[in-house]
Every structure is written in structure tokens, then in C-alpha cells.
Design a protein around this motif. Structure first.
Motif, PDB file in Angstrom:
ATOM      1  N   VAL A  19      -2.459   0.102  -1.012  1.00 56.61           N
ATOM      2  CA  VAL A  19      -2.990  -1.007  -0.462  1.00 56.61           C
ATOM      3  C   VAL A  19      -3.608  -2.084   0.103  1.00 56.61           C
ATOM      4  N   ALA A  20      -4.926  -2.364  -1.265  1.00 54.30           N
ATOM      5  CA  ALA A  20      -5.379  -3.182  -2.486  1.00 54.30           C
ATOM      6  C   ALA A  20      -4.371  -4.699  -3.350  1.00 54.30           C
ATOM      7  N   GLN A  21      -3.097  -4.197  -3.097  1.00 53.70           N
ATOM      8  CA  GLN A  21      -1.620  -5.320  -3.197  1.00 53.70           C
ATOM      9  C   GLN A  21      -1.961  -5.511  -2.772  1.00 53.70           C
ATOM     10  N   ARG A  22      -1.168  -5.397  -0.961  1.00 54.24           N
ATOM     11  CA  ARG A  22      -0.770  -6.429  -0.065  1.00 54.24           C
ATOM     12  C   ARG A  22      -1.848  -6.771   0.633  1.00 54.24           C
ATOM     13  N   PRO A  23      -2.107  -8.351   1.199  1.00 51.45           N
ATOM     14  CA  PRO A  23      -2.926  -8.492   2.452  1.00 51.45           C
ATOM     15  C   PRO A  23      -3.104  -7.725   3.562  1.00 51.45           C
ATOM     16  N   GLU A  24      -1.173  -7.449   3.802  1.00 51.63           N
ATOM     17  CA  GLU A  24      -0.951  -6.582   5.436  1.00 51.63           C
ATOM     18  C   GLU A  24      -0.724  -5.128   5.354  1.00 51.63           C
ATOM     19  N   ALA A  25      -1.106  -4.886   3.827  1.00 49.47           N
ATOM     20  CA  ALA A  25      -1.217  -2.982   3.981  1.00 49.47           C
ATOM     21  C   ALA A  25      -2.611  -2.293   4.831  1.00 49.47           C
ATOM     22  N   ARG A  26      -1.899  -1.093   5.167  1.00 49.90           N
ATOM     23  CA  ARG A  26      -2.923  -0.002   6.298  1.00 49.90           C
ATOM     24  C   ARG A  26      -2.927   1.484   5.718  1.00 49.90           C
ATOM     25  N   PHE A  27      -4.007   1.831   5.572  1.00 47.55           N
ATOM     26  CA  PHE A  27      -3.699   3.768   5.632  1.00 47.55           C
ATOM     27  C   PHE A  27      -2.894   3.715   6.784  1.00 47.55           C
ATOM     28  N   ILE A  28      -2.231   5.301   7.046  1.00 46.12           N
ATOM     29  CA  ILE A  28      -2.390   5.923   8.088  1.00 46.12           C
ATOM     30  C   ILE A  28      -2.577   6.907   7.999  1.00 46.12           C
ATOM     31  N   ALA A  29      -2.940   7.746   8.892  1.00 43.51           N
ATOM     32  CA  ALA A  29      -3.508   9.574   8.970  1.00 43.51           C
ATOM     33  C   ALA A  29      -2.873  10.022  10.151  1.00 43.51           C
ATOM     34  N   GLY A  30      -3.496  10.235  10.928  1.00 43.51           N
ATOM     35  CA  GLY A  30      -3.416  10.310  12.263  1.00 43.51           C
ATOM     36  C   GLY A  30      -2.300   9.468  13.419  1.00 43.51           C
ATOM     37  N   GLY A  31      -2.689   8.523  13.024  1.00 37.30           N
ATOM     38  CA  GLY A  31      -1.948   7.278  13.535  1.00 37.30           C
ATOM     39  C   GLY A  31      -2.187   7.473  14.883  1.00 37.30           C
ATOM     40  N   THR A  32      -3.534   8.057  15.671  1.00 37.88           N
ATOM     41  CA  THR A  32      -3.992   8.367  17.076  1.00 37.88           C
ATOM     42  C   THR A  32      -4.059   6.443  17.451  1.00 37.88           C
ATOM     43  N   ASN A  33      -4.552   5.728  16.711  1.00 39.28           N
ATOM     44  CA  ASN A  33      -4.788   4.685  17.245  1.00 39.28           C
ATOM     45  C   ASN A  33      -3.988   3.722  16.846  1.00 39.28           C
ATOM     46  N   LEU A  34      -3.772   3.248  15.089  1.00 40.61           N
ATOM     47  CA  LEU A  34      -2.943   2.293  14.629  1.00 40.61           C
ATOM     48  C   LEU A  34      -1.037   2.391  15.377  1.00 40.61           C
ATOM     49  N   GLU A 177     -18.910   8.719   1.815  1.00 45.69           N
ATOM     50  CA  GLU A 177     -18.014   8.658   0.342  1.00 45.69           C
ATOM     51  C   GLU A 177     -16.671   7.589   1.148  1.00 45.69           C
ATOM     52  N   THR A 178     -16.945   6.912  -0.150  1.00 47.57           N
ATOM     53  CA  THR A 178     -15.195   6.019  -0.688  1.00 47.57           C
ATOM     54  C   THR A 178     -14.890   5.914  -2.253  1.00 47.57           C
ATOM     55  N   VAL A 179     -13.744   5.347  -2.123  1.00 47.42           N
ATOM     56  CA  VAL A 179     -13.010   4.965  -3.542  1.00 47.42           C
ATOM     57  C   VAL A 179     -12.313   4.153  -3.576  1.00 47.42           C
ATOM     58  N   ARG A 180     -13.389   3.195  -4.396  1.00 45.81           N
ATOM     59  CA  ARG A 180     -12.464   1.514  -3.841  1.00 45.81           C
ATOM     60  C   ARG A 180     -11.071   1.315  -4.908  1.00 45.81           C
ATOM     61  N   PRO A 181     -10.512  -0.010  -4.651  1.00 47.71           N
ATOM     62  CA  PRO A 181      -9.323   0.128  -5.693  1.00 47.71           C
ATOM     63  C   PRO A 181      -9.379  -0.034  -6.874  1.00 47.71           C
ATOM     64  N   ASP A 182     -10.930   0.038  -7.539  1.00 45.70           N
ATOM     65  CA  ASP A 182     -11.164   0.038  -8.946  1.00 45.70           C
ATOM     66  C   ASP A 182     -11.085   1.837  -9.402  1.00 45.70           C
ATOM     67  N   GLY A 210      -8.611  -1.769   1.046  1.00 45.60           N
ATOM     68  CA  GLY A 210      -8.017  -0.642   0.076  1.00 45.60           C
ATOM     69  C   GLY A 210      -8.750   0.447   0.012  1.00 45.60           C
ATOM     70  N   GLU A 211     -10.464  -0.217  -0.231  1.00 47.34           N
ATOM     71  CA  GLU A 211     -11.040   1.194   0.023  1.00 47.34           C
ATOM     72  C   GLU A 211     -11.074   2.214   1.164  1.00 47.34           C
ATOM     73  N   LEU A 212     -11.138   2.934   0.558  1.00 50.83           N
ATOM     74  CA  LEU A 212     -10.711   4.240   1.114  1.00 50.83           C
ATOM     75  C   LEU A 212     -11.791   5.656   1.430  1.00 50.83           C
ATOM     76  N   ILE A 213     -11.786   5.456   2.467  1.00 51.53           N
ATOM     77  CA  ILE A 213     -12.167   6.291   3.358  1.00 51.53           C
ATOM     78  C   ILE A 213     -12.353   8.512   2.547  1.00 51.53           C
ATOM     79  N   THR A 214     -12.777   8.815   2.263  1.00 52.42           N
ATOM     80  CA  THR A 214     -12.396  10.098   1.203  1.00 52.42           C
ATOM     81  C   THR A 214     -13.737  11.377   1.670  1.00 52.42           C
ATOM     82  N   SER A 215     -14.809  11.107   2.607  1.00 49.35           N
ATOM     83  CA  SER A 215     -15.281  11.846   2.898  1.00 49.35           C
ATOM     84  C   SER A 215     -16.471  11.163   3.768  1.00 49.35           C
ATOM     85  N   VAL A 216     -17.043  12.584   4.633  1.00 56.02           N
ATOM     86  CA  VAL A 216     -18.605  11.846   4.877  1.00 56.02           C
ATOM     87  C   VAL A 216     -19.085  12.670   4.981  1.00 56.02           C
TER      88      VAL A 216
END
Ligand code: SF4
Length: 316
Positions: A19-34, A177-182, A210-216
Motif C-alpha cells: 500500500v505504501a508504494q502507491r498513493p491511491e492504494a487501500r487495504f481491503i478486508a471485510g469491505g462492508t464500507n469501502l 497495534e500496527t505495523v508500518r511499511p518499514d 500503508g500503516e496496517l492495524i494488526t490487533s487491538v
């Protein structure tokens, strides 16, 4: 819907980097809003990174006695987990108050935190909206504002945050809790996770692109009486006009957070010591500076009455 490319990530770090490589990229999981946003062309990502294969779908005991909820745990699974029902009842109740059974089966923990406002002007691309198109104006101010916020707002945006789950997590003092692109990981207190609109209502949270939530992470159980009460225009499948999450612990001060009234779950810890003495006084401090519009001023009285109704049975 605009055309987009698609890939499946194999690890959280790979997903974040993709995601970090592309400004217009997004994560998708359940997709119920996106997916709704894409169909309406409110959002038009050029690339989607599917995070469903990442295995972030477990609920596990955490260090220090808390509970770690994977980012991909479905809302229905979280609400029905025996540990959540027993030790974090406010969270289970908030989840069950949200959306519909079908949506809860699909929607994820991270997606719930990141869902976007249901301000009707945000979804109507013929209307001016600073959140959708920065600098274009706000059609909601002076318009139909029944569902919108009255505190924490700005001259640029009065949208309310739609999540029930996040209100419960705020009263529990969860951490994201998150993981960053680096590859770096970080932990963000939920109090700091969502942003108020100010002059930049399109910036809704503290995550970098590009920062991804991994857990809460939930803290050790607080015990006591835990309640989530939601008032809405119909009995199910509707967003909150006002909601209250409350914990009356065995020891310590009562905690209260509100939904439906602000651009983020609304909690004023500095006023909570007053709750046991004077609900009206607490409410005055918690909502000092509120700027209701014509259509949503009723929420102030509704919120105060809902709080009184929640707390008095809990203390009985
Ligand atoms: Fe857009 Fe916010 Fe105004 Fe709604 S309230 S139209 S989301 S700027």
C-alpha cells in the motif's frame, strides 16, 4: 465503480509495503464500507491489497492479563467470544448494537475502527464536502444535521463517527497495534487514534499511509457493571443518534464514553470523578463548548437523559 488492480498479501509487512508504494492504494478486508464508497465513487482506489489471508483472526490472552484481538476478527465472532462476554461485556453489547447480523459476520475489528462517517452529504458527490474533497465546503452545516455531531466539530466539518465498537473500546482504554511499511510496530492509545476535523477533516486517524492495524489490545478486565445503550431511529441496522458506554468498576471512578455526538468516541476523563456526585455537573463539563445545529440540538438533552438512565440502574 472505477477499475482497480488487486493483490493478496502474504504477511503484514508485505501488505503495508504494497500500500505504501502507491498513493491511491487501500487495504481491503471485510469491505462492508469501502465497497459502498467505491460504488458511489466517493473513494476510487487504483489498487486494493487484500489482507484477509494474513491470519490476524485470533483472540488471544495478552501479557499482563489483557486480551489481544486480531485485526481480522469478525465483529460477530468478537461479540460472541466467551472471554469478551464475561470480562468486556460493554464491548460485546456495543458490537451487537451495530449494523445487522450479516454485516457483523463480515465486518472486521480494524475495519470497524476505520469506517467512515455516514454524513449523507459525504455520500452525495453532487454536494460540497471538505472530507471528500478538501476545500470544497460543507453542505451539511445549515442543512439536515439530525445524525451529525455537536461537539469536537469545526467550521470545516460536523460529521459524527459511526462506530459503536470504538465507543466501547474508548471506555476500556484499548490500544491499537500496527505495523508500518518499514516493518516497525507501534501501539496507539485509542484516545489518540481518531482525529478531530479541525481544518483537515479528510485526515481521520493517526495512521500513516500503508500503516496496517494488526490487533487491538484490551487491558486486564475492569470488572464491575458494564453497559452499552444506543438510541436510534429504528430498532436495528441504524447508526446511533446517541449512545453511551459506561463502566462502573468495583474500585475506582465510573467511566463513560458517548457515540453519535462527535467526530470520534467522546470521553472526558477529567470530568469523570464528578459522575458519582452530580451527573448534571459532569455532563456540563463533558459537553462544554458544544455547538449544536438546529436539527441535532435535541441530542444534548437525549445524551444527558440516556446517561442518567444508564448510571442509576447500574448503581442500584
Ligand atoms: Fe462533508 Fe463533514 Fe460537511 Fe459532512 S459534515 S458534508 S462529511 S465536510
Amino acid at each position: 465503480m472505477k477499475a482497480f488492480s488487486f493483490e493478496r498479501a502474504r504477511t503484514p509487512a508485505e501488505a503495508a509495503a504494497a500500500v505504501a508504494q502507491r498513493p491511491e492504494a487501500r487495504f481491503i478486508a471485510g469491505g462492508t464500507n469501502l465497497l459502498d464508497l467505491m460504488k458511489l465513487q466517493v473513494e476510487a482506489p487504483t489498487h486494493l491489497v487484500d489482507v484477509n489471508p494474513l491470519g490476524l483472526d485470533r483472540i488471544e490472552a495478552a501479557e499482563g492479563g489483557g486480551l489481544r484481538i486480531g485485526a481480522l476478527v469478525r465483529n460477530a465472532d468478537l461479540a460472541s467470544d466467551a472471554r469478551v462476554r464475561k470480562d468486556y461485556a460493554v464491548l460485546s453489547r456495543a458490537l451487537l448494537a451495530g449494523a445487522s447480523g450479516q454485516l457483523r459476520n463480515r465486518a472486521t475489528t480494524a475495519g470497524n475502527l476505520l469506517q467512515r462517517t455516514r454524513c449523507p452529504y459525504f455520500y452525495d458527490t453532487a454536494q460540497a464536502c471538505n472530507k471528500r474533497q478538501p476545500g470544497s465546503g460543507c453542505s451539511a452545516i445549515g442543512g439536515v444535521t439530525r445524525s451529525l455531531a455537536l461537539i469536537g466539530t469545526s467550521k470545516a466539518c460536523i460529521a459524527s463517527h459511526p462506530s459503536d465498537m470504538a465507543v466501547a473500546m474508548r471506555v476500556l482504554d484499548a490500544q491499537v497495534e500496527t505495523v508500518r511499511p518499514d516493518g516497525q510496530m507501534r501501539r496507539i492509545p485509542i484516545a489518540d487514534f481518531h482525529k478531530l476535523p479541525g481544518d483537515t477533516p479528510h485526515v481521520e486517524h493517526t495512521l500513516a499511509h500503508g500503516e496496517l492495524i494488526t490487533s487491538v489490545l484490551l487491558p486486564p478486565p475492569l470488572g464491575g457493571v458494564q453497559t452499552y445503550r444506543k438510541v436510534r431511529d429504528r430498532a436495528s441496522y441504524a447508526f446511533a443518534l446517541v449512545s453511551v458506554a459506561a463502566i462502573v468498576p468495583r474500585d475506582g471512578a465510573t467511566r463513560v464514553a458517548f457515540g453519535g455526538v462527535a467526530p470520534k468516541p467522546w470521553r472526558v476523563e477529567a470530568a469523570e470523578a464528578q459522575l458519582s456526585l452530580d451527573v448534571h455537573g459532569f455532563f456540563g463539563r463533558a459537553f462544554a463548548g458544544a455547538t449544536p445545529e438546529h436539527d441535532n440540538a435535541f441530542k444534548l438533552k437525549l445524551a444527558e437523559r440516556l446517561l442518567a438512565d444508564v448510571l442509576h440502574p447500574a448503581k442500584a
